[in-house]
Design a protein around this motif. Structure first.
Motif, mmCIF file in Angstrom:
data_model
loop_
_atom_site.group_PDB
_atom_site.id
_atom_site.type_symbol
_atom_site.label_atom_id
_atom_site.label_comp_id
_atom_site.label_asym_id
_atom_site.label_seq_id
_atom_site.Cartn_x
_atom_site.Cartn_y
_atom_site.Cartn_z
ATOM 1 N N ALA A 99 1.726 59.066 84.403
ATOM 2 C CA ALA A 99 1.017 58.928 85.669
ATOM 3 C C ALA A 99 1.376 57.640 86.408
ATOM 4 O O ALA A 99 1.074 57.475 87.585
ATOM 5 C CB ALA A 99 -0.485 58.988 85.421
ATOM 6 N N GLU A 100 1.992 56.729 85.750
ATOM 7 C CA GLU A 100 2.352 55.464 86.378
ATOM 8 C C GLU A 100 3.403 55.703 87.450
ATOM 9 O O GLU A 100 4.284 56.543 87.321
ATOM 10 C CB GLU A 100 2.890 54.485 85.326
ATOM 11 C CG GLU A 100 1.951 54.267 84.165
ATOM 12 C CD GLU A 100 1.426 52.845 84.127
ATOM 13 O OE1 GLU A 100 0.806 52.493 83.136
ATOM 14 O OE2 GLU A 100 1.650 52.099 85.095
ATOM 15 N N THR A 101 3.330 54.937 88.508
ATOM 16 C CA THR A 101 4.285 55.093 89.597
ATOM 17 C C THR A 101 5.639 54.516 89.219
ATOM 18 O O THR A 101 5.747 53.646 88.348
ATOM 19 C CB THR A 101 3.781 54.373 90.857
ATOM 20 O OG1 THR A 101 3.764 52.963 90.607
ATOM 21 C CG2 THR A 101 2.397 54.851 91.243
ATOM 22 N N GLU A 102 6.666 54.985 89.897
ATOM 23 C CA GLU A 102 8.013 54.472 89.639
ATOM 24 C C GLU A 102 8.110 52.992 89.978
ATOM 25 O O GLU A 102 8.811 52.241 89.304
ATOM 26 C CB GLU A 102 9.052 55.261 90.437
ATOM 27 C CG GLU A 102 10.477 54.855 90.079
ATOM 28 C CD GLU A 102 11.530 55.713 90.755
ATOM 29 O OE1 GLU A 102 12.720 55.465 90.488
ATOM 30 O OE2 GLU A 102 11.166 56.599 91.538
ATOM 31 N N GLU A 103 7.391 52.573 91.017
ATOM 32 C CA GLU A 103 7.422 51.151 91.385
ATOM 33 C C GLU A 103 6.907 50.289 90.245
ATOM 34 O O GLU A 103 7.467 49.231 89.953
ATOM 35 C CB GLU A 103 6.580 50.914 92.647
ATOM 36 C CG GLU A 103 7.260 51.322 93.936
ATOM 37 C CD GLU A 103 8.580 50.603 94.146
ATOM 38 O OE1 GLU A 103 8.602 49.356 93.988
ATOM 39 O OE2 GLU A 103 9.580 51.257 94.448
ATOM 40 N N ARG A 104 5.864 50.743 89.604
ATOM 41 C CA ARG A 104 5.293 49.974 88.499
ATOM 42 C C ARG A 104 6.259 49.914 87.317
ATOM 43 O O ARG A 104 6.453 48.847 86.731
ATOM 44 C CB ARG A 104 3.961 50.583 88.059
ATOM 45 C CG ARG A 104 3.357 49.880 86.840
ATOM 46 C CD ARG A 104 1.938 50.336 86.577
ATOM 47 N NE ARG A 104 1.449 49.851 85.296
ATOM 48 C CZ ARG A 104 1.096 48.594 85.033
ATOM 49 N NH1 ARG A 104 1.188 47.677 85.980
ATOM 50 N NH2 ARG A 104 0.671 48.250 83.838
ATOM 51 N N VAL A 105 6.866 51.026 86.987
ATOM 52 C CA VAL A 105 7.762 51.003 85.833
ATOM 53 C C VAL A 105 9.029 50.211 86.141
ATOM 54 O O VAL A 105 9.636 49.624 85.237
ATOM 55 C CB VAL A 105 8.114 52.438 85.355
ATOM 56 C CG1 VAL A 105 6.879 53.147 84.849
ATOM 57 C CG2 VAL A 105 8.805 53.245 86.438
ATOM 58 N N LYS A 106 9.416 50.168 87.408
ATOM 59 C CA LYS A 106 10.549 49.318 87.789
ATOM 60 C C LYS A 106 10.214 47.855 87.519
ATOM 61 O O LYS A 106 11.057 47.103 87.002
ATOM 62 C CB LYS A 106 10.886 49.501 89.268
ATOM 63 C CG LYS A 106 11.699 50.737 89.594
ATOM 64 C CD LYS A 106 11.950 50.809 91.091
ATOM 65 C CE LYS A 106 12.683 52.087 91.473
ATOM 66 N NZ LYS A 106 12.864 52.188 92.943
ATOM 67 N N GLU A 112 10.104 54.356 76.271
ATOM 68 C CA GLU A 112 8.731 54.753 76.558
ATOM 69 C C GLU A 112 8.553 55.161 78.017
ATOM 70 O O GLU A 112 7.793 56.078 78.343
ATOM 71 C CB GLU A 112 7.772 53.615 76.204
ATOM 72 C CG GLU A 112 7.649 53.367 74.707
ATOM 73 C CD GLU A 112 6.778 52.172 74.385
ATOM 74 O OE1 GLU A 112 6.317 51.509 75.345
ATOM 75 O OE2 GLU A 112 6.550 51.891 73.205
ATOM 76 N N ILE A 113 9.266 54.456 78.893
ATOM 77 C CA ILE A 113 9.196 54.784 80.313
ATOM 78 C C ILE A 113 9.717 56.195 80.556
ATOM 79 O O ILE A 113 9.182 56.961 81.347
ATOM 80 C CB ILE A 113 10.010 53.756 81.145
ATOM 81 C CG1 ILE A 113 9.248 52.427 81.202
ATOM 82 C CG2 ILE A 113 10.284 54.276 82.551
ATOM 83 C CD1 ILE A 113 10.043 51.287 81.805
ATOM 84 N N GLY A 114 10.795 56.520 79.840
ATOM 85 C CA GLY A 114 11.343 57.871 79.921
ATOM 86 C C GLY A 114 11.907 58.228 81.283
ATOM 87 O O GLY A 114 12.394 57.369 82.031
ATOM 88 N N ALA A 115 11.797 59.498 81.635
ATOM 89 C CA ALA A 115 12.415 60.020 82.858
ATOM 90 C C ALA A 115 11.725 59.555 84.125
ATOM 91 O O ALA A 115 12.212 59.821 85.231
ATOM 92 C CB ALA A 115 12.441 61.537 82.811
ATOM 93 N N ILE A 116 10.580 58.848 83.991
ATOM 94 C CA ILE A 116 9.894 58.331 85.177
ATOM 95 C C ILE A 116 10.831 57.421 85.958
ATOM 96 O O ILE A 116 10.814 57.383 87.188
ATOM 97 C CB ILE A 116 8.626 57.552 84.772
ATOM 98 C CG1 ILE A 116 7.659 58.466 84.030
ATOM 99 C CG2 ILE A 116 7.949 56.946 85.995
ATOM 100 C CD1 ILE A 116 6.474 57.734 83.435
ATOM 101 N N LEU A 117 11.662 56.664 85.231
ATOM 102 C CA LEU A 117 12.564 55.705 85.861
ATOM 103 C C LEU A 117 13.987 56.248 85.812
ATOM 104 O O LEU A 117 14.643 56.232 84.774
ATOM 105 C CB LEU A 117 12.490 54.353 85.140
ATOM 106 C CG LEU A 117 13.307 53.210 85.754
ATOM 107 C CD1 LEU A 117 12.831 52.910 87.176
ATOM 108 C CD2 LEU A 117 13.197 51.962 84.898
#
Length: 219
Positions: free
Chosen positions: A5-12, A75-80
Motif C-alpha cells: 500500500a505504500e506509495t512509490e514516492e515513499r519507497v523511492k 522487501e519493496i518488491g515490484a512497487i519500485l
C-alpha cells in the motif's frame, strides 16, 4: 517491511536513504587510503597498520550495509520499478571499498618486507590516491542531488567523469614510472596491483555515476 500500500514516492525515499547510507560508508573507507599512502611514504609502519585495520573494518561494514540494501529492495518488491538501478548503484559503489581493502593489503606487505620504493614514486602515488578520493567524493555529491532533478544530477555525474579522466592520466604516467624504475620484483608486482586497484576505484565511481543518471530520470 515495506507494504504494497505504500506509495512509490515513499519507497523511492527508502531506497535512496539505504543507498546513501551505504555510500557514506564507502566514502569513509576511501578517505583512509590517502592516509595510508602518507604513512607508506614516510615509512611509519605502526600508523599504517592501524589504518589498515580501520580499512578492513570499514570494508566489512560496507559488506553488511550492501546486504541490508539488498534486503530492503527485495522487501519493496515490484512497487519500485527502478529497484534494479538502486541495487546496481550500491553494488558498483561498494566495490570501491573492496578495492581499498586490496590496496591496503598490498601496501602493508611492501612495508613488512622492507622493499624499497623511491620517494618520487611515493609522491606520485599519494597524488593518485587523492585524485581517486576526489572521484568518490564527487560521486557522493551526485547521489546527494538525486532529489533535485535530472539536470543537477547530470552536472554532478559529469564531474565524476572528469575526475576519472584525471585518475587515468595520472595512472598511465605512474605505471610507466613504476615499470621502468629499479624496484625489487615483488614490490614492482604489488605496486602495479595497487595502481590498478586505484584506477578501478575511479572507474567504479564513474560507472555508479552513470547509474545515478538513470535513477535521476525516475526520481
Amino acid at each position: 517491511m515495506v507494504l504494497p500500500a505504500e506509495t512509490e514516492e515513499r519507497v523511492k525515499r527508502i531506497a535512496l536513504s539505504a543507498c546513501s547510507d551505504n555510500l557514506r560508508k564507502v566514502v569513509d573507507v576511501s578517505r583512509k587510503i590517502p592516509q595510508l599512502v602518507e604513512y607508506f611514504a614516510s615509512g611509519d609502519k605502526e600508523s599504517a597498520k592501524k589504518v589498515v585495520t580501520e580499512i578492513r573494518a570499514g570494508a566489512e561494514e560496507v559488506v553488511n550495509s550492501r546486504r541490508i540494501v539488498g534486503q530492503e529492495l527485495a522487501e519493496i518488491g515490484a512497487i519500485l520499478i527502478s529497484r534494479e538501478d538502486f541495487l546496481r548503484f550500491t553494488n558498483l559503489s561498494s566495490e570501491i571499498a573492496d578495492f581499498s581493502e586490496g590496496i591496503a593489503f598490498y601496501l602493508i606487505e611492501i612495508m613488512e618486507h622492507n622493499w624499497v620504493v623511491s620517494s618520487d614514486i611515493k609522491k606520485d602515488l599519494l597524488k593518485l590516491s587523492l585524485a581517486v578520493l576526489d572521484s568518490v567524493l564527487k560521486l557522493r555529491e551526485t547521489m546527494m542531488v538525486l532529489n533535485y532533478g535530472s539536470q543537477k544530477t547530470l552536472e554532478r555525474a559529469k564531474e565524476v567523469e572528469i575526475a576519472e579522466r584525471i585518475v587515468d592520466d595520472q595512472y598511465r604516467t605512474l605505471i610507466i614510472k613504476v615499470l621502468s624504475g629499479k624496484l625489487d620484483t615483488p614490490a614492482l608486482f604489488l605496486l602495479r596491483d595497487v595502481l590498478q586497484l586505484l584506477e578501478n576505484s575511479a572507474d567504479k565511481a564513474e560507472d555508479a555515476a552513470d547509474t545515478a543518471r538513470m535513477l535521476s530520470m525516475v526520481m
